[in-house]
Design an enzyme around this catalytic site. Structure first.
Site, PDB file in Angstrom:
ATOM      1  N   GLU A   8       0.848  -1.191   0.000  1.00 32.42           N
ATOM      2  CA  GLU A   8       0.000   0.000   0.000  1.00 32.42           C
ATOM      3  C   GLU A   8       0.885   1.243   0.000  1.00 32.42           C
ATOM      4  OE1 GLU A   8      -3.042  -0.009   2.977  1.00 32.42           O
ATOM      5  OE2 GLU A   8      -3.937  -1.871   2.263  1.00 32.42           O
ATOM      6  N   HIS A  11      -8.745  10.273   2.503  1.00 34.65           N
ATOM      7  CA  HIS A  11      -8.406   9.119   1.670  1.00 34.65           C
ATOM      8  C   HIS A  11      -8.505   9.560   0.217  1.00 34.65           C
ATOM      9  CE1 HIS A  11      -8.283   5.153  -0.086  1.00 34.65           C
ATOM     10  NE2 HIS A  11      -7.978   4.658   1.101  1.00 34.65           N
ATOM     11  N   ARG A  39      -0.655   9.123   1.415  1.00 32.46           N
ATOM     12  CA  ARG A  39      -2.020   9.557   1.142  1.00 32.46           C
ATOM     13  C   ARG A  39      -2.159  11.064   0.960  1.00 32.46           C
ATOM     14  NH1 ARG A  39      -5.546   5.634   5.222  1.00 32.46           N
ATOM     15  NH2 ARG A  39      -5.441   3.796   3.881  1.00 32.46           N
ATOM     16  N   HIS A  91     -11.196  10.609   6.001  1.00 31.21           N
ATOM     17  CA  HIS A  91     -11.120   9.173   6.281  1.00 31.21           C
ATOM     18  C   HIS A  91     -10.694   8.863   7.703  1.00 31.21           C
ATOM     19  CE1 HIS A  91     -10.573   4.933   5.599  1.00 31.21           C
ATOM     20  NE2 HIS A  91      -9.271   4.989   5.809  1.00 31.21           N
ATOM     21  N   ARG A 102      -0.942   9.644   8.723  1.00 33.24           N
ATOM     22  CA  ARG A 102      -0.893   8.221   9.059  1.00 33.24           C
ATOM     23  C   ARG A 102      -0.485   7.374   7.859  1.00 33.24           C
ATOM     24  NH1 ARG A 102      -4.354   3.913   8.533  1.00 33.24           N
ATOM     25  NH2 ARG A 102      -6.166   5.148   7.934  1.00 33.24           N
TER      26      ARG A 102
END
Length: 514
Positions: A108, A224, A269, A328, A363
């Protein structure tokens, strides 16, 4: 009024709350876990992509480096080190609860190697089912679980939190506790479009704030990158889709991410979300393209996403999927140390409600479920070690607001503190909030919906003030008028003698908790 006494009151039944309750129960403590919804509710069941942990001991340094890189200079290195040392065993230990992780690890955004354990694209659901079953099996004299129970207010004796006032389906309930552990999620409900569940109304932060605890870095709100708008709720297209090779295209059919970051679609992100926003502004639309991966593979790999898009007339793997950033995860929260201790004695926090120092300014993908496991357990151990004989204490006041005011409040926050911020937008937002009806002291029989609205009404100006005070762009916080990095520091919000106080604290001088 019914009165209960317990060693540990856990508020919230997601991964952090369940882990905390099970940890304390295994140590012989009396535990009461309460949740305002069902046992399997909150953010955990909604988590799609997976759960991140080092692949083995040799991967710890790389996982720590990836986490620190995503955090843009505001992570606590000691907290990150504790996380990577403990996450692997706890995540792999979920197999003992019958979590059916697939054999392959996936990649990811922001991760340097594949290290994400997953169960297709429903990892959070599988973990929630497993931990809820463990809680049900352990229920008895030492572990009580109460669903549909709302925490109205904390109880204090001097500076120490000693319990809480609860609203249950059977009526009000007073709990005297040796320690109170908040694990009740974030404040995504402050925004007009979010992937957060309905429970994300900032209750734990508001409860802690009214008890005098510090809230840290509220301005860091993670968007997100790939969500599909469906009213107030946004449908998530997991980051794992880009990990499998999905491409982002603008309205001109250009794969644009190489212009924004060398990691392309697998950049952190904050980078991907702002790139998508810029391309939507420039060309009118951004789509996620998985067609080259093959529809059969895509639908087998991401059945949850495919099913969620079907009612919108979209076929995952066959159609281009229109995506946009949506709120998100809320990175800011109740300030804690590495063991979940808040700045007020007797109060602990873990999971999204907490600001532990793990995430910094942004994060890293899939660190949230493993964060709940690690710090849920750590907070439970600390709470039992620090526990005192439960004291009666006194209840703090609760706040309420008209739930009908929430759409206007959300629109104000979304305009002022979205992906790209500036002084004029934030100042206009603060003025607009002042024009809304204020929160008011809640009566003992106030409905939970009004109490949720009161919590959001209290948190909204704190978020906007923190965003206004941070005059730099870092991680999830981007200022159009301050595009560069400044000195690493934290915003710290406190309620001092009835007044809101905001301080900017150098990163190296963050106050230690007692």
């Amino acid at each position: 009024m019914e009165v209960l006494e317990t060693d540990l009151l856990v508020v919230g039944s997601g991964v952090a709350g369940a882990q905390a309750a099970l940890t304390a129960h295994r140590r012989g403590a009396r535990v009461l876990l309460v949740t305002k919804g069902r046992l399997r509710s909150g953010s955990t069941p909604w988590a799609q992509g997976g759960v991140a942990a080092p692949r083995d001991t040799g991967d710890r340094a790389a996982h720590a480096a990836d986490t620190l890189r995503a955090g843009r200079g505001l992570c606590d290195p000691a907290v990150v080190d504790a996380f990577v040392r403990e996450a692997q065993a706890l995540v792999d230990g979920l197999r003992a609860y019958s979590v059916p992780f697939e054999a392959s690890l996936t990649l990811e955004g922001g991760h340097s190697v594949p290290r994400i354990r997953h169960t297709a694209d429903a990892t959070g659901h599988a973990i929630s089912v497993a931990l809820s079953a463990a809680l049900e099996a352990a229920r008895g004299p030492g572990l009580h679980v109460r669903e549909r129970t709302f925490v109205r207010a904390l109880r204090v004796s001097g500076p120490r939190v000693v319990g809480a006032e609860l609203l249950t389906t059977a009526g009000p309930l007073t709990v005297r506790a040796g320690g109170v552990l908040l694990a009740c999620g974030g404040y995504g409900g402050l925004y007009p479009v979010t992937t957060a569940p309905p429970e994300g109304t900032g209750d734990g932060l508001a409860l802690a704030y009214r008890a005098g605890a510090a809230l840290r870095d509220l301005e860091f709100v993670q968007f997100h990158p790939t969500a599909v708008r469906a009213g107030h709720r946004a449908l998530l297209v997991t980051e794992a889709a880009r990990g499998e090779g999905a491409h982002l295209l603008n309205a001109q059919g250009e794969r644009f991410m190489p212009r924004y970051d060398p990691l392309e679609e697998l950049a952190p992100r904050d980078v991907v979300a702002r790139a998508i926003a810029a391309e939507r502004d420039r060309t009118g639309q951004v789509v996620l393209d998985l067609r080259h991966l093959g529809e059969a593979f895509v639908r087998a790999r991401f059945p949850t996403v495919a099913a969620s898009l079907t009612p919108l007339g979209l076929r995952l793997g066959a159609d281009l999927i229109p995506v946009e950033p949506a709120v998100h995860y809320t990175i800011g929260g109740v300030q804690t140390d590495a063991h979940g201790r808040c700045t007020v004695p007797g109060l602990y926090a873990a999971g999204e409600v907490a600001s532990s120092g793990l995430h910094g300014a942004n994060r890293l993908a899939s660190n949230s479920l493993s964060e709940g496991l690690v710090f849920g357990a750590r907070a439970a151990v600390a709470a039992l070690a620090d526990a005192r004989t439960p004291d009666a204490g006194e209840a703090l006041p609760a706040l309420a607001a008209d739930p009908g005011s929430l759409p206007a409040l959300r629109e104000i926050v979304g305009r002022a503190a979205g992906l790209r911020r500036g002084a004029a937008r934030l100042e206009a937002g603060l003025l607009a909030l002042e024009a809304l009806p204020p929160a008011f002291p809640a009566g003992e029989a106030e409905a939970p919906a009004a109490l949720e609205a009161g919590n959001l009404r209290q948190l909204a100006p704190l978020l906007l003030r923190a965003a206004h005070a941070r005059q730099e762009s870092r991680g999830a916080h981007a200022r159009l008028d301050f595009p560069d990095l400044g000195a690493p520091q934290h915003s710290v919000s406190r309620l001092v003698q009835g007044s809101d106080r905001l301080d900017l604290v150098p990163h190296a001088a963050v106050e230690a908790v007692p």
